[in-house]
Design an enzyme around this catalytic site. Sequence first.
Site, short mmCIF file in Angstrom:
data_model
loop_
_atom_site.label_atom_id
_atom_site.label_comp_id
_atom_site.label_asym_id
_atom_site.label_seq_id
_atom_site.Cartn_x
_atom_site.Cartn_y
_atom_site.Cartn_z
N SER A 21 0.86 -1.17 0.04
CA SER A 21 -0.06 0.12 0.01
C SER A 21 0.81 1.26 0.05
O SER A 21 1.66 1.61 -0.84
CB SER A 21 -0.97 -0.02 1.18
N LYS A 74 -21.09 17.84 11.04
CA LYS A 74 -19.99 18.20 11.99
C LYS A 74 -19.77 16.76 12.92
O LYS A 74 -18.61 16.53 13.19
CB LYS A 74 -20.18 19.30 12.78
#
Length: 312
Positions: free
Chosen positions: A126, A178
């Site tokens: 990765s 949020k």
Amino acid sequence: MKKNSKIVLGILVGGSLLVIALLVATVSLLGGSNFLNSAPNGDTVAVIPLQGEIGYGSSGVSGETIVTPENVKDALNQAESDGTVSSILIKINSPGGSPVASEEIMNAINESKKPVVVWIGDTGASGAYLAASSADDIIASPSSMVGSIGVIMGLTDLSKYYENNGINKYSIKAGEYKDMGSDYRNLTTNETNMLQGMVNEDYAHFIDIVAVNRNLTVNYTQSIAEGKIYTGTQAKNLKLVNDTGGEKQALDAAAKLGGITGSYNTIDINPSSGLLDILNSMSSRIAYSIGLGIGNNLKNGTDNDLKLPSIY
């Protein structure tokens, strides 16, 4: 010639010979001809380890090994400034980590003025593979784990756990999204689509970078990506690495790229995390804990936290 003149001349000649002898001895102690000639030997391969998760300044606080771009850049700079070093070998054993940090390391490798060879030992997956992809040559151990070209964002919904244990966890927020990713509720459809779009964008960017660095087409790179992990031998067949072999073969390849003929020396460069990294880690954790939603869950070290897209 008068007797006194002969004595003076003898003293001058003897003194001169003594000075020359001292200079020769000093030159020998300080490195022979290199002391008089600033030209480098150029017979050395610098070996830099890249081991552990890739990220920013967490080493020294929670105990885990973190590879930071700053430390890798510091090691590369040391190799660049050493006149005896002709090439660099980076030994990778890493599962990946932060996309941004991985790309910073990749850019640093790409910008090196000296040839860089990467050797993948156990794991180069990765983000670690992303960093390795810009090297001049990649050699992997036949049994190593290579690839895992993909992006993941971990989320946990603990709302049932809180409910069953009589815990009423909630937030007071300003802004619809949020508290997105908070563990006391699941994601809405809009939130899922929003985060999936972020992950897809990072994934496409990852594929584009590997395609360019390895001189592959985007379509081909996408077909062998999908988060798949390959052995070193498989990775060679898929053109993700140049060759398979051990550390000695990688060192030989680095020496050859550096133009070294015959025997060569090696020097280990192991930059360690200092006080600045520890302070950066503490600062990052404090900053991440300010506010709610994603900001409140961007902590390292627990499986229950939301993390930004990480190349793992």
